[in-house]
Design a protein around this motif. Structure first.
Motif, PDB file in Angstrom:
ATOM      1  N   ASN A  71      50.773  26.760   9.465  1.00  0.00           N
ATOM      2  CA  ASN A  71      51.137  27.471  10.345  1.00  0.00           C
ATOM      3  C   ASN A  71      51.884  26.610  11.399  1.00  0.00           C
ATOM      4  O   ASN A  71      51.036  25.754  11.951  1.00  0.00           O
ATOM      5  CB  ASN A  71      50.055  28.433  10.924  1.00  0.00           C
ATOM      6  CG  ASN A  71      50.465  29.478  11.877  1.00  0.00           C
ATOM      7  OD1 ASN A  71      51.515  29.064  12.534  1.00  0.00           O
ATOM      8  ND2 ASN A  71      49.729  30.575  11.804  1.00  0.00           N
ATOM      9  N   GLY A 184      47.258  41.235  12.768  1.00  0.00           N
ATOM     10  CA  GLY A 184      46.438  40.054  11.892  1.00  0.00           C
ATOM     11  C   GLY A 184      45.177  40.301  11.587  1.00  0.00           C
ATOM     12  O   GLY A 184      44.498  41.433  11.781  1.00  0.00           O
ATOM     13  N   ALA A 191      43.809  38.241  17.077  1.00  0.00           N
ATOM     14  CA  ALA A 191      44.343  39.431  16.231  1.00  0.00           C
ATOM     15  C   ALA A 191      43.840  40.744  17.135  1.00  0.00           C
ATOM     16  O   ALA A 191      44.432  41.805  17.225  1.00  0.00           O
ATOM     17  CB  ALA A 191      44.331  39.513  14.719  1.00  0.00           C
ATOM     18  N   PHE A 218      48.872  37.075   8.872  1.00  0.00           N
ATOM     19  CA  PHE A 218      49.549  36.053   9.814  1.00  0.00           C
ATOM     20  C   PHE A 218      50.346  35.218   9.106  1.00  0.00           C
ATOM     21  O   PHE A 218      50.600  33.907   9.389  1.00  0.00           O
ATOM     22  CB  PHE A 218      48.386  35.161  10.433  1.00  0.00           C
ATOM     23  CG  PHE A 218      47.784  35.801  11.637  1.00  0.00           C
ATOM     24  CD1 PHE A 218      48.424  36.785  12.308  1.00  0.00           C
ATOM     25  CD2 PHE A 218      46.515  35.319  12.184  1.00  0.00           C
ATOM     26  CE1 PHE A 218      48.171  37.305  13.553  1.00  0.00           C
ATOM     27  CE2 PHE A 218      46.190  35.840  13.469  1.00  0.00           C
ATOM     28  CZ  PHE A 218      46.990  36.743  14.147  1.00  0.00           C
ATOM     29  N   ASN A 244      52.002  38.096  15.002  1.00  0.00           N
ATOM     30  CA  ASN A 244      52.409  36.474  15.158  1.00  0.00           C
ATOM     31  C   ASN A 244      53.861  36.629  14.736  1.00  0.00           C
ATOM     32  O   ASN A 244      54.562  37.445  14.193  1.00  0.00           O
ATOM     33  CB  ASN A 244      51.472  35.632  14.401  1.00  0.00           C
ATOM     34  CG  ASN A 244      51.792  35.240  13.199  1.00  0.00           C
ATOM     35  OD1 ASN A 244      52.288  36.229  12.260  1.00  0.00           O
ATOM     36  ND2 ASN A 244      51.191  34.393  12.435  1.00  0.00           N
ATOM     37  N   ASP A 272      53.533  34.315  19.558  1.00  0.00           N
ATOM     38  CA  ASP A 272      53.513  32.923  19.700  1.00  0.00           C
ATOM     39  C   ASP A 272      54.281  31.898  20.078  1.00  0.00           C
ATOM     40  O   ASP A 272      53.883  31.101  20.795  1.00  0.00           O
ATOM     41  CB  ASP A 272      53.070  32.551  17.811  1.00  0.00           C
ATOM     42  CG  ASP A 272      51.636  32.482  17.439  1.00  0.00           C
ATOM     43  OD1 ASP A 272      50.808  32.960  18.552  1.00  0.00           O
ATOM     44  OD2 ASP A 272      51.687  32.589  16.170  1.00  0.00           O
TER      45      ASP A 272
END
Length: 333
Positions: A71, A184, A191, A218, A244, A272
């Motif tokens: 990620n 999420g 989340a 996510f 996200n 994000d």
């Protein structure tokens, strides 16, 4: 490889004197200390870090445990930690836990044997009893992003709820009336907070319905799949807030595949602030977390406890900011 005895022999002093110079304990005659340091440099002697640790010295190593290094959010977090640690002369050991509690426990068990000076966890699965156990052993710990609210240590994250409200308010300001949310995993506090922020604002819209919310994971693929469900339920939706950026990118792709134009027909906002949002087509509006700053702050708090014994047991929430881009522009702008 040179030993401490070799250094003592070359400098013409005892092993104990060399040890005092290395560990900076007790007073050593300045001229003697210079002789020892010159011998160390000449022999390229490297003191045994573990031996110094066992003698009660700091090891100069901290552990950073992340849930998913794939990620893009977490490498930026790690960079913030590493940069601060590097300036202080510390080494960072990185572990990837895959959000598995057993894997995290294994890291704790192994790294304690390596005498690390402290831990930073970006984790949803670390247990409060694990935190307490580290505390009882005198090992400093800081939690980042997904950490517990009730932990007996510093917890650092952005203000996820307020950030989500910014996203939905922006979509409304751009003319959206039927706004969906791809949320999420609800075991993650981040989340949950983003979903609560969405509901707080979107719940006041006349077109709001709980069926406008679909769970993602996510990642991009779950964002794509969420679009299938949302369009089946609400083909007339005009705004999407993804929990996200990866899910938002997946949503963009799914909309493009169906010939749905962004932002003309549907506007999309992520969360994000990862760099990927700058190269999508269209560029993605996002609520950016101060990711690098969060990592740096975590490192500074941890080092403060390691070096000075200053312990901060509190939740620190940093401000997230909206970065508007082409994925939410009004038609004609």
């Amino acid at each position: 490889m040179a030993t401490i005895r070799d250094v003592a022999r070359l400098a013409g002093v005892s092993v104990a004197t060399v040890s005092r110079v290395i560990n900076k304990t007790d007073s050593v005659n300045p001229e003697t200390a210079r002789q020892v340091l010159k011998a160390i440099e000449q022999l390229q002697y490297e003191p045994n870090a573990v031996a110094r640790g066992l003698a009660g010295k700091k090891m100069g190593i901290i552990a950073l445990i992340l849930p998913d290094i794939l990620n893009p959010f977490f490498p930026a977090l790690a960079r913030g930690v590493e940069d601060v640690a590097h300036k202080k002369g510390l080494t960072v050991i990185l572990g990837n836990s895959d959000d598995l509690g057993l894997k995290e426990s294994s890291y704790i068990r192994v790294l304690k044997k390596k005498y690390v000076d402290g831990f930073i966890f970006a984790s949803n699965t670390i247990r409060e009893e694990d935190v307490e156990a580290l505390r009882k052993e005198g090992i400093p710990i800081v939690l980042l992003d997904r950490g517990l609210n009730t932990a007996s240590c510093a917890v650092i994250r952005s203000n996820n709820r307020e950030g989500a409200k910014l996203a939905v308010q922006h979509l409304i300001g751009q003319g959206c009336q039927k706004i969906a949310h791809i949320y999420g995993p609800q075991e993650f506090i981040t989340a949950r907070e983003r979903m609560l922020g969405y509901e707080e604002v979107a719940g006041g819209l006349s077109e709001y319905s709980p069926s406008l919310m679909v769970q993602g994971n996510f990642d991009m693929e779950s964002g794509r799949k969420a679009i299938e469900q949302l369009l089946a339920r609400h083909p007339d939706l005009d705004g999407i807030f993804a929990g996200n950026d990866l899910m938002a990118v997946g949503a963009l792709k799914a909309l493009h595949e169906r010939g749905i134009r962004v932002p003309e027909q549907v506007k999309v906002c992520g969360f994000d602030g990862i760099s990927l949002t700058e190269i999508t087509e269209p560029e993605l509006t996002t609520v950016a977390q101060p990711v690098y700053e969060m990592g740096g702050l975590a490192a500074r708090i941890l080092l403060d406890e390691i070096e000075n014994g200053i312990r901060e047991n509190k939740l620190i929430e940093l401000e997230a900011i909206l970065i508007p881009r082409k994925s939410t522009y009004k038609e004609g702008l």
